[in-house]
Design a protein around this motif. Structure first.
Motif, PDB file in Angstrom:
ATOM      1  N   GLY A 181       0.811  -1.203   0.000  1.00 36.82           N
ATOM      2  CA  GLY A 181       0.000   0.000   0.000  1.00 36.82           C
ATOM      3  C   GLY A 181       0.845   1.253   0.000  1.00 36.82           C
ATOM      4  O   GLY A 181       1.993   1.262   0.443  1.00 36.82           O
ATOM      5  N   PRO A 182       0.275   2.367  -0.476  1.00 30.37           N
ATOM      6  CA  PRO A 182       1.031   3.612  -0.596  1.00 30.37           C
ATOM      7  C   PRO A 182       1.252   4.291   0.747  1.00 30.37           C
ATOM      8  O   PRO A 182       0.657   3.919   1.762  1.00 30.37           O
ATOM      9  N   VAL A 183       2.101   5.310   0.736  1.00 26.23           N
ATOM     10  CA  VAL A 183       2.412   6.081   1.928  1.00 26.23           C
ATOM     11  C   VAL A 183       2.315   7.563   1.580  1.00 26.23           C
ATOM     12  O   VAL A 183       2.210   7.941   0.417  1.00 26.23           O
ATOM     13  N   ASP A 184       2.347   8.411   2.604  1.00 30.01           N
ATOM     14  CA  ASP A 184       2.393   9.856   2.403  1.00 30.01           C
ATOM     15  C   ASP A 184       3.459  10.410   3.338  1.00 30.01           C
ATOM     16  O   ASP A 184       3.335  10.304   4.559  1.00 30.01           O
ATOM     17  N   LEU A 185       4.509  10.994   2.765  1.00 27.23           N
ATOM     18  CA  LEU A 185       5.674  11.406   3.534  1.00 27.23           C
ATOM     19  C   LEU A 185       5.793  12.926   3.672  1.00 27.23           C
ATOM     20  O   LEU A 185       6.869  13.433   3.982  1.00 27.23           O
TER      21      LEU A 185
END
Length: 302
Positions: free
Chosen positions: A22-26
């Motif tokens: 799954g994607p992430v937000d940094l």
């Protein structure tokens, strides 16, 4: 609290592609700086969207990270501590995303305390400039808007709108607060290399934020020679062509790739949280470079 560190190895560059975890937000902001939601609410929102990992990167502060880390642990999100630090060169601002540094590092805490004092100084000077321009803004209204956070231009713009002095935040920046406009005040001189050095001394990595806005390859090459570790490839302000050029430059210079929405909360006229679809592998690579353990859960413990 102390960062749990490990000697786990990883590739020096993020490569993107499919990511089963799954994607992430940094790149996220809370009301510990100029966002509109508490840190825990930001992380709760990320979990509700199905992200697998996040980093909270408030401006020049770590005040919201403990709350964010606790919320991430409750939701099983991988969490990497971060901050967006202010640097500048003559005529331009340079924002540096710092990841995985030791939150208890005494020199870093002094560095951040100096940032806070300078933000107060800057906000007071901006309020004075508004009054000189015939806009009766009192600094106390800025403090009221900022709450416990150090005041930013966003807080000033919101205070002006709330007090009915100017119609909208975009107008505030367009007419008064953007660089070169009559109420703009520069932050204290802080060369990017100084920020890189401080982040490294605290065990973290330094990434150039939203480079597509105003920074080109020549500047990135110079900063890489001075200690820059990575570039934010995926950001709402980066066009497809810019992203391609940044990814190519990162491969050439052996720089890390990161990305995030730069979300400041609902109704802030920015891209939605999680909209950049940043691969989990980029977070894992960042954590490996910092030596911070990521287990899909908390990266800190009491």
């Amino acid at each position: 609290m102390t960062v749990r560190r490990t000697t786990v190895m990883g590739d020096a560059r993020g490569t993107g592609g499919a990511d089963a975890e799954g994607p992430v937000d940094l790149h996220l902001h809370s009301n510990a700086s100029d966002g509109t939601l508490p840190p825990g609410a930001v992380i709760h929102r990320a979990a509700s969207l199905g992200l697998s990992g996040v980093s909270l990167t408030d401006h020049d502060t770590v005040e919201g990270l403990s709350e964010a880390a606790r919320e991430a642990a409750q939701h099983g999100l991988a969490f990497l501590p971060g901050a967006e630090l202010s640097a500048n060169e003559p005529g331009r601002s340079v924002h540096v995303l710092a990841y995985g540094f030791d939150l208890d590092d005494a020199d870093m805490l002094k560095f951040l305390a100096a940032y806070r004092r300078d933000r107060v100084r800057r906000a007071r000077e901006i309020a004075e400039r508004f009054r000189a321009l015939g806009v009766p803004l009192e600094y106390e209204e800025v403090e009221r808007e900022a709450g416990r956070a150090a005041p930013t231009r966003a807080h000033i713009a919101r205070a002006l709108v709330r007090c009915g002095l100017i119609n909208g935040q975009e107008e505030v920046f367009r007419r008064y607060l953007s660089r070169g406009r009559p109420a703009f005040v520069e932050k204290r001189p802080t060369p990017p290399a100084e920020v890189f050095e401080r982040v490294h001394a605290a065990g973290g990595v330094a990434v150039l934020a939203h480079p597509g806005r105003e920074h080109g390859a020549r500047e990135i090459r110079r900063w890489a020679s001075e200690g820059l570790d990575g570039v934010e490839v995926r950001h709402p302000s980066n066009s497809p062509d810019v992203r391609q050029r940044l990814a190519s430059l990162a491969r050439e210079l052996d720089l890390l790739c990161t990305g995030g929405s730069d979300w400041h909360g609902p109704g802030t006229h920015r891209a939605d949280l999680g909209s950049e679809r940043v691969p989990r592998s980029w977070l894992d690579t960042l954590a490996a470079r910092c030596g911070v353990e990521l287990n899909g859960g908390p990266t800190r413990e009491p």
